[in-house]
Structure formats: structure tokens, C-alpha cells
Enzyme design. Structure first.
Site, PDB file in Angstrom:
ATOM      1  N   SER A   1     -53.070  87.738 -24.477  1.00 47.10           N
ATOM      2  CA  SER A   1     -51.995  86.758 -24.649  1.00 47.10           C
ATOM      3  C   SER A   1     -52.518  85.405 -25.081  1.00 47.10           C
ATOM      4  CB  SER A   1     -51.274  86.537 -23.318  1.00 47.10           C
ATOM      5  OG  SER A   1     -50.754  87.722 -22.807  1.00 47.10           O
TER       6      SER A   1
ATOM      7  N   GLU B   1     -47.533  90.826 -32.862  1.00 47.27           N
ATOM      8  CA  GLU B   1     -48.328  89.873 -33.638  1.00 47.27           C
ATOM      9  C   GLU B   1     -49.648  90.554 -33.995  1.00 47.27           C
ATOM     10  OE1 GLU B   1     -47.174  85.486 -32.072  1.00 47.27           O
ATOM     11  OE2 GLU B   1     -48.134  86.743 -30.569  1.00 47.27           O
TER      12      GLU B   1
ATOM     13  N   ASN C   1     -46.643  82.759 -27.815  1.00 45.58           N
ATOM     14  CA  ASN C   1     -47.045  82.122 -26.557  1.00 45.58           C
ATOM     15  C   ASN C   1     -47.348  80.635 -26.712  1.00 45.58           C
ATOM     16  OD1 ASN C   1     -46.612  84.313 -24.959  1.00 45.58           O
ATOM     17  ND2 ASN C   1     -48.721  85.043 -25.013  1.00 45.58           N
TER      18      ASN C   1
HETATM   19  N1  CAA Z   1     -37.562 102.515 -23.384  1.00 44.71           N
HETATM   20  C1  CAA Z   1     -37.052 102.485 -24.637  1.00 44.71           C
HETATM   21  N2  CAA Z   1     -36.106 101.590 -25.033  1.00 44.71           N
HETATM   22  C2  CAA Z   1     -35.669 100.702 -24.127  1.00 44.71           C
HETATM   23  C3  CAA Z   1     -36.160 100.669 -22.804  1.00 44.71           C
HETATM   24  C4  CAA Z   1     -37.146 101.635 -22.457  1.00 44.71           C
HETATM   25  N3  CAA Z   1     -37.696 101.652 -21.247  1.00 44.71           N
HETATM   26  N4  CAA Z   1     -35.543  99.658 -22.139  1.00 44.71           N
HETATM   27  C5  CAA Z   1     -34.697  99.079 -23.012  1.00 44.71           C
HETATM   28  N5  CAA Z   1     -34.777  99.712 -24.205  1.00 44.71           N
HETATM   29  C6  CAA Z   1     -34.048  99.369 -25.421  1.00 44.71           C
HETATM   30  C7  CAA Z   1     -32.554  99.578 -25.310  1.00 44.71           C
HETATM   31  O1  CAA Z   1     -32.194 100.887 -25.614  1.00 44.71           O
HETATM   32  C8  CAA Z   1     -32.026  98.561 -26.311  1.00 44.71           C
HETATM   33  O2  CAA Z   1     -32.159  99.040 -27.643  1.00 44.71           O
HETATM   34  P1  CAA Z   1     -31.087  98.638 -28.788  1.00 44.71           P
HETATM   35  O3  CAA Z   1     -31.110  97.150 -28.902  1.00 44.71           O
HETATM   36  O4  CAA Z   1     -31.615  99.353 -29.995  1.00 44.71           O
HETATM   37  O5  CAA Z   1     -29.786  99.154 -28.272  1.00 44.71           O
HETATM   38  C9  CAA Z   1     -32.982  97.407 -26.143  1.00 44.71           C
HETATM   39  O6  CAA Z   1     -34.183  97.986 -25.639  1.00 44.71           O
HETATM   40  C10 CAA Z   1     -32.480  96.342 -25.177  1.00 44.71           C
HETATM   41  O7  CAA Z   1     -31.991  97.003 -24.044  1.00 44.71           O
HETATM   42  P2  CAA Z   1     -30.698  96.513 -23.282  1.00 44.71           P
HETATM   43  O8  CAA Z   1     -29.967  95.533 -24.154  1.00 44.71           O
HETATM   44  O9  CAA Z   1     -29.937  97.620 -22.695  1.00 44.71           O
HETATM   45  O10 CAA Z   1     -31.433  95.880 -22.077  1.00 44.71           O
HETATM   46  P3  CAA Z   1     -31.060  94.589 -21.341  1.00 44.71           P
HETATM   47  O11 CAA Z   1     -29.848  93.945 -21.866  1.00 44.71           O
HETATM   48  O12 CAA Z   1     -31.136  94.926 -19.896  1.00 44.71           O
HETATM   49  O13 CAA Z   1     -32.307  93.693 -21.771  1.00 44.71           O
HETATM   50  C11 CAA Z   1     -34.516  93.063 -22.015  1.00 44.71           C
HETATM   51  C12 CAA Z   1     -33.536  93.935 -21.257  1.00 44.71           C
HETATM   52  C13 CAA Z   1     -34.749  93.644 -23.399  1.00 44.71           C
HETATM   53  C14 CAA Z   1     -35.813  93.118 -21.208  1.00 44.71           C
HETATM   54  C15 CAA Z   1     -33.955  91.597 -22.134  1.00 44.71           C
HETATM   55  O14 CAA Z   1     -33.607  91.121 -20.879  1.00 44.71           O
HETATM   56  C16 CAA Z   1     -34.958  90.647 -22.768  1.00 44.71           C
HETATM   57  O15 CAA Z   1     -35.130  90.616 -23.986  1.00 44.71           O
HETATM   58  N6  CAA Z   1     -35.605  89.827 -21.924  1.00 44.71           N
HETATM   59  C17 CAA Z   1     -36.616  88.862 -22.400  1.00 44.71           C
HETATM   60  C18 CAA Z   1     -37.923  89.576 -22.570  1.00 44.71           C
HETATM   61  C19 CAA Z   1     -38.960  88.681 -23.128  1.00 44.71           C
HETATM   62  O16 CAA Z   1     -38.783  87.492 -23.418  1.00 44.71           O
HETATM   63  N7  CAA Z   1     -40.156  89.256 -23.282  1.00 44.71           N
HETATM   64  C20 CAA Z   1     -41.315  88.504 -23.732  1.00 44.71           C
HETATM   65  C21 CAA Z   1     -42.180  88.196 -22.546  1.00 44.71           C
HETATM   66  S1  CAA Z   1     -43.585  87.223 -23.028  1.00 44.71           S
HETATM   67  C22 CAA Z   1     -44.670  88.332 -23.639  1.00 44.71           C
HETATM   68  O17 CAA Z   1     -44.452  89.518 -23.647  1.00 44.71           O
HETATM   69  C23 CAA Z   1     -45.933  87.783 -24.231  1.00 44.71           C
HETATM   70  C24 CAA Z   1     -47.050  87.488 -23.335  1.00 44.71           C
HETATM   71  O18 CAA Z   1     -48.201  87.544 -23.814  1.00 44.71           O
HETATM   72  C25 CAA Z   1     -46.868  87.066 -21.945  1.00 44.71           C
HETATM   73  P1  NAD Z   2     -51.357  94.228 -15.351  1.00 43.06           P
HETATM   74  O1  NAD Z   2     -51.831  93.424 -14.192  1.00 43.06           O
HETATM   75  O2  NAD Z   2     -50.049  94.926 -15.247  1.00 43.06           O
HETATM   76  O3  NAD Z   2     -52.447  95.333 -15.715  1.00 43.06           O
HETATM   77  C1  NAD Z   2     -53.794  95.011 -15.892  1.00 43.06           C
HETATM   78  C2  NAD Z   2     -54.615  96.282 -15.775  1.00 43.06           C
HETATM   79  O4  NAD Z   2     -55.997  95.902 -15.880  1.00 43.06           O
HETATM   80  C3  NAD Z   2     -54.433  96.964 -14.417  1.00 43.06           C
HETATM   81  O5  NAD Z   2     -53.862  98.233 -14.601  1.00 43.06           O
HETATM   82  C4  NAD Z   2     -55.840  97.026 -13.826  1.00 43.06           C
HETATM   83  O6  NAD Z   2     -56.139  98.280 -13.242  1.00 43.06           O
HETATM   84  C5  NAD Z   2     -56.731  96.769 -15.037  1.00 43.06           C
HETATM   85  N1  NAD Z   2     -57.969  96.120 -14.577  1.00 43.06           N
HETATM   86  C6  NAD Z   2     -58.087  95.138 -13.641  1.00 43.06           C
HETATM   87  N2  NAD Z   2     -59.389  94.822 -13.463  1.00 43.06           N
HETATM   88  C7  NAD Z   2     -60.091  95.628 -14.287  1.00 43.06           C
HETATM   89  C8  NAD Z   2     -61.476  95.789 -14.544  1.00 43.06           C
HETATM   90  N3  NAD Z   2     -62.396  95.055 -13.912  1.00 43.06           N
HETATM   91  N4  NAD Z   2     -61.860  96.723 -15.460  1.00 43.06           N
HETATM   92  C9  NAD Z   2     -60.927  97.454 -16.113  1.00 43.06           C
HETATM   93  N5  NAD Z   2     -59.606  97.357 -15.919  1.00 43.06           N
HETATM   94  C10 NAD Z   2     -59.189  96.453 -15.002  1.00 43.06           C
HETATM   95  O7  NAD Z   2     -51.419  93.257 -16.601  1.00 43.06           O
HETATM   96  P2  NAD Z   2     -50.566  93.321 -17.956  1.00 43.06           P
HETATM   97  O8  NAD Z   2     -49.375  92.487 -17.782  1.00 43.06           O
HETATM   98  O9  NAD Z   2     -50.440  94.740 -18.392  1.00 43.06           O
HETATM   99  O10 NAD Z   2     -51.558  92.527 -18.932  1.00 43.06           O
HETATM  100  C11 NAD Z   2     -52.592  93.196 -19.629  1.00 43.06           C
HETATM  101  C12 NAD Z   2     -52.963  92.373 -20.855  1.00 43.06           C
HETATM  102  O11 NAD Z   2     -51.810  92.230 -21.701  1.00 43.06           O
HETATM  103  C13 NAD Z   2     -53.435  90.947 -20.558  1.00 43.06           C
HETATM  104  O12 NAD Z   2     -54.405  90.597 -21.509  1.00 43.06           O
HETATM  105  C14 NAD Z   2     -52.160  90.130 -20.756  1.00 43.06           C
HETATM  106  O13 NAD Z   2     -52.424  88.783 -21.056  1.00 43.06           O
HETATM  107  C15 NAD Z   2     -51.542  90.854 -21.932  1.00 43.06           C
HETATM  108  N6  NAD Z   2     -50.079  90.701 -22.093  1.00 43.06           N
HETATM  109  C16 NAD Z   2     -49.271  90.644 -20.983  1.00 43.06           C
HETATM  110  C17 NAD Z   2     -47.895  90.539 -21.164  1.00 43.06           C
HETATM  111  C18 NAD Z   2     -46.957  90.482 -19.998  1.00 43.06           C
HETATM  112  O14 NAD Z   2     -45.784  90.129 -20.182  1.00 43.06           O
HETATM  113  N7  NAD Z   2     -47.381  90.810 -18.787  1.00 43.06           N
HETATM  114  C19 NAD Z   2     -47.347  90.500 -22.461  1.00 43.06           C
HETATM  115  C20 NAD Z   2     -48.218  90.581 -23.568  1.00 43.06           C
HETATM  116  C21 NAD Z   2     -49.592  90.667 -23.365  1.00 43.06           C
END
Ligand code: CAA
Ligand code: NAD
Length: 295
Positions: free
Chosen positions: A120, A153, A191
Site C-alpha cells: 500500500s 494500480e 492511497n
Molecule cells: N465476491 C464477488 N463479488 C462481490 C463480493 C464477493 N465476495 N462482494 C461484493 N461483490 C460485488 C457485488 O456483486 C457487486 O457487483 P455489481 O456492482 O457488479 O453488482 C459489487 O461487488 C458491490 O456489491 P454490493 O453493492 O452488493 O455491496 P455493498 O453495497 O454492500 O458494498 C462495498 C460493499 C463494495 C465493500 C462498498 O461498501 C464499498 O465500496 N466500500 C468502500 C470500499 C473501499 O473504499 N475500499 C478501498 C479500501 S483502501 C484499499 O483497499 C487500499 C489500501 O492499500 C489500504
Molecule cells: P492481513 O493482516 O490480513 O494479512 C497479512 C498476512 O501476512 C497474514 O495472513 C500473515 O499470516 C502474513 N504474515 C505476517 N507475518 C508474516 C511473516 N513474518 N512472514 C510471512 N507472512 C507473514 O493484511 P492485509 O490487509 O491482507 O495486507 C497485506 C498487504 O496488502 C499489505 O502490504 C497491505 O498494505 C496491502 N493492502 C492492504 C489493503 C487493505 O485494505 N487491508 C488494501 C490494499 C493493499
């Protein structure tokens, strides 16, 4: 079209299990590597549950689930990943852990194997530096929940070859995902913008702007977000968000990426969000209720 046949996923947590699900559902022989048999079992169960949701929504059938699960194997041995055409890493957000695994795999995998990280916030260049194949190393950043989020991405680092980038983009398209190309800066595109937003919500809570429930409601009903920022923070994982914020803050030295004290305290207290059952909300209740956090 993609020339990739076998996919290996490092890590079967939140992201790794989603990535494995999508790869297997697209017909790829998929092997997931986790650290213990118990976590492998948990990962398999999470994939099965996620298919259950897709079936409920009419997006998949029992036969689709069974076919996809038949494409997935689990292992605790890195050696079993040697034959993969692509290795997608999704382990904990920690440079040392990611680097060590890639160094080991570099010696095991063939020269045509692409290495990809789902990081991330780390740069791809710093992870790739642990291998002798920085030209065949890309960022492949999926979003949570992987089966539902369309975007990936695809990141070209300083030494990534054009051919590797093209292979990665073609592969992502075969998963039914929409790739965008991003530069190798910490946080890439999404992000870079989303992390300060989530962190600002915690700062707003710390300074008493409104309650958890009202801040969430405000951003859903007033700005059209599908989830409020605290529901999203719990969904991403507070441990992961804390690590991401630390890494981005160290990279940019800008206050807007600095993890707020409340986030740190919650992680220290073992409140990791949905995955631990406790975060800004208490998930033992249905529906989850906001936690009293002493702010
Ligand atoms: N398997 C397959 N498809 C699935 C599924 C699953 N487990 N769960 C949902 N879907 C599909 C649905 O069928 C639906 O598809 P269509 O649009 O084609 O109909 C779509 O996904 C959305 O589902 P719903 O509208 O029924 O679900 P919802 O309204 O409950 O929404 C959600 C759920 C998609 C999670 C929504 O709440 C959402 O978009 N939340 C925000 C999520 C977000 O911002 N994620 C980014 C997090 S940051 C990140 O990931 C980066 C990082 O590095 C931290
Ligand atoms: P998570 O905590 O759900 O899973 C992490 C996994 O890493 C665990 O299953 C654990 O067993 C494994 N792990 C821990 N220590 C380890 C070690 N020493 N050696 C090998 N494996 C080890 O985390 P996540 O949310 O799946 O995140 C995984 C990666 O994806 C991170 O780089 C995170 O930044 C990225 N990511 C997370 C999200 C999110 O929304 N959570 C979205 C996009 C990208």
C-alpha cells in the site's frame, strides 16, 4: 491475452485471500503460501465465505465456487512456488519481511517469473532491491474487498521493463479488473489521497468535531461515500493503516500522513478493526456499535 498460467500468492490474509479468489475464479492454477496450516485453513474458509456472498448476490453459482476452490492449493513452503509464472505478494506491510521472502524466491523461481507486490505504501524499488530481477518486478495494488473492487494500480518502478509492465497489465485485465498505471511514489494514486482522508477523520474525532457514527453518516449521506471513514478504517485494518501512515510519513515528512495518537493507542490495545472484532466499532454486536474510546 496473458501468457501466465500459474499464480502464486504470498499471504492469505484479507488481501491475499481476495487475490487468490479472483485469480482462481479467472481459471488460474493458484497456490497460496501462508505461515502455518492453521492460517491456511482460515484463508480457505475466508475464500469460501466470500464466494457465499457472491452467490447470495447472484454473481456466482455453487458450481463456480467449487471450480474456483479446486484451482487453489495452500502451502507453508516457499519452495512450492518455484513453478509460478507470477508471484503476487500480499503479506504484512513490513519491508524486511517482504524483502526476505523475495530474496528467497529469487533463487527458487525461473527467470521469466514476474514478481509483484500489493504493498500500500512502500515503494516497489525498495522491495525489488532485495532481488536480482528489478526489471521483472512491478507493483500490483488491488483494493479491498478484492472481488468487488474493479481497480488495480500497476506500478512501474525505476528498473521495471516495458515488457514486464505489459505482461502485468494484460494479466490484470484477464482478472476482469481495470488497471491504471501509477508512478512508484509511496501511496501511488489512491492511497496518496485516501490515507490523509482516513487519518483526518481520526483527528476530527480526537478534537471532538462529532461522534464516530455522525462522522460516518456525514460522509456517506453528504459526500456519497459507500462507507464512512471509521467503517472503512476498521475494514482496512487499523494495524495495517498504522503501518501505512508511518511509512508514508517517513517518506514525505508531511504531517498529513502522520498516524494520530488515538490510532497508535488502539493498535497497541489490539484493536485492529473488523479482523479482531474490535475497532472504532464493536463487531460482537449486530449491527456493530461505535466504541467508547475515551475521546
Ligand atoms: N465476491 C464477488 N463479488 C462481490 C463480493 C464477493 N465476495 N462482494 C461484493 N461483490 C460485488 C457485488 O456483486 C457487486 O457487483 P455489481 O456492482 O457488479 O453488482 C459489487 O461487488 C458491490 O456489491 P454490493 O453493492 O452488493 O455491496 P455493498 O453495497 O454492500 O458494498 C462495498 C460493499 C463494495 C465493500 C462498498 O461498501 C464499498 O465500496 N466500500 C468502500 C470500499 C473501499 O473504499 N475500499 C478501498 C479500501 S483502501 C484499499 O483497499 C487500499 C489500501 O492499500 C489500504
Ligand atoms: P492481513 O493482516 O490480513 O494479512 C497479512 C498476512 O501476512 C497474514 O495472513 C500473515 O499470516 C502474513 N504474515 C505476517 N507475518 C508474516 C511473516 N513474518 N512472514 C510471512 N507472512 C507473514 O493484511 P492485509 O490487509 O491482507 O495486507 C497485506 C498487504 O496488502 C499489505 O502490504 C497491505 O498494505 C496491502 N493492502 C492492504 C489493503 C487493505 O485494505 N487491508 C488494501 C490494499 C493493499
Amino acid at each position: 491475452m496473458s501468457d501466465i498460467k500459474q499464480v502464486a500468492v504470498l499471504g492469505g490474509g484479507l488481501m491475499g485471500s481476495g487475490i487468490a479468489q479472483v485469480c482462481a475464479a479467472s481459471g488460474y492454477a493458484t497456490i497460496v503460501r501462508e505461515v502455518s496450516d492453521e492460517i491456511c485453513d482460515r484463508s480457505r474458509a475466508a475464500i469460501s465465505r466470500s464466494f457465499g456472498k457472491a452467490i447470495e448476490k447472484g454473481k456466482a453459482t455453487d458450481a463456480d465456487r467449487d471450480a474456483a476452490l479446486a484451482h487453489i492449493t495452500f502451502t507453508t513452503s516457499l519452495g512450492d512456488l518455484a513453478a509460478a509464472d507470477i508471484v503476487i505478494e500480499a503479506v504484512v506491510e513490513d519491508l524486511a519481511i517482504k524483502s526476505q521472502m523475495f530474496t528467497e524466491l529469487d533463487a527458487l523461481c525461473g527467470p521469466d517469473t514476474i514478481f509483484a507486490s500489493n504493498t500500500s505504501s512502500l515503494t516497489i524499488a525498495e522491495i525489488a532491491a532485495a532481488t536480482g530481477r528489478a526489471d521483472r518486478f512491478v507493483g500490483m495494488h488491488f483494493f479491498n474487498p478484492v472481488p468487488a473492487m474493479k481497480l488495480v494500480e500497476v506500478v512501474r518502478a525505476i528498473k521495471t521493463s516495458e515488457a514486464t509492465l505489459d505482461r502485468a497489465v494484460a494479466f490484470v485485465r484477464t482478472l476482469g479488473k481495470e488497471p491504471i498505471r501509477a508512478h512508484d511514489n509511496s501511496g501511488f494514486v489512491v492511497n496518496l489521497l485516501l490515507v490523509p482522508y482516513m487519518i483526518d477523520a481520526i483527528r476530527a474525532l480526537e478534537s471532538g468535531v462529532a461522534s464516530i457514527a455522525d462522522i460516518d453518516k456525514g460522509m456517506m449521506l453528504g459526500a456519497g461515500y459507500p462507507m464512512g471513514p471509521f467503517t472503512l478504517l476498521d475494514f482496512v485494518g487499523l494495524d495495517t493503516t498504522y503501518r501505512i501512515a508511518e511509512i508514508m510519513y517517513n517518506e514525505y515528512r508531511e504531517q498529513r500522513y502522520a498516524p494520530p495518537p488515538l490510532l497508535r493507542r488502539m493498535v497497541i490495545a489490539g484493536m485492529f478493526g473488523r479482523k479482531s472484532g474490535m475497532g472504532f466499532y464493536d463487531y460482537s454486536q449486530n449491527p456493530p456499535v461505535p466504541n467508547e474510546l475515551g475521546v
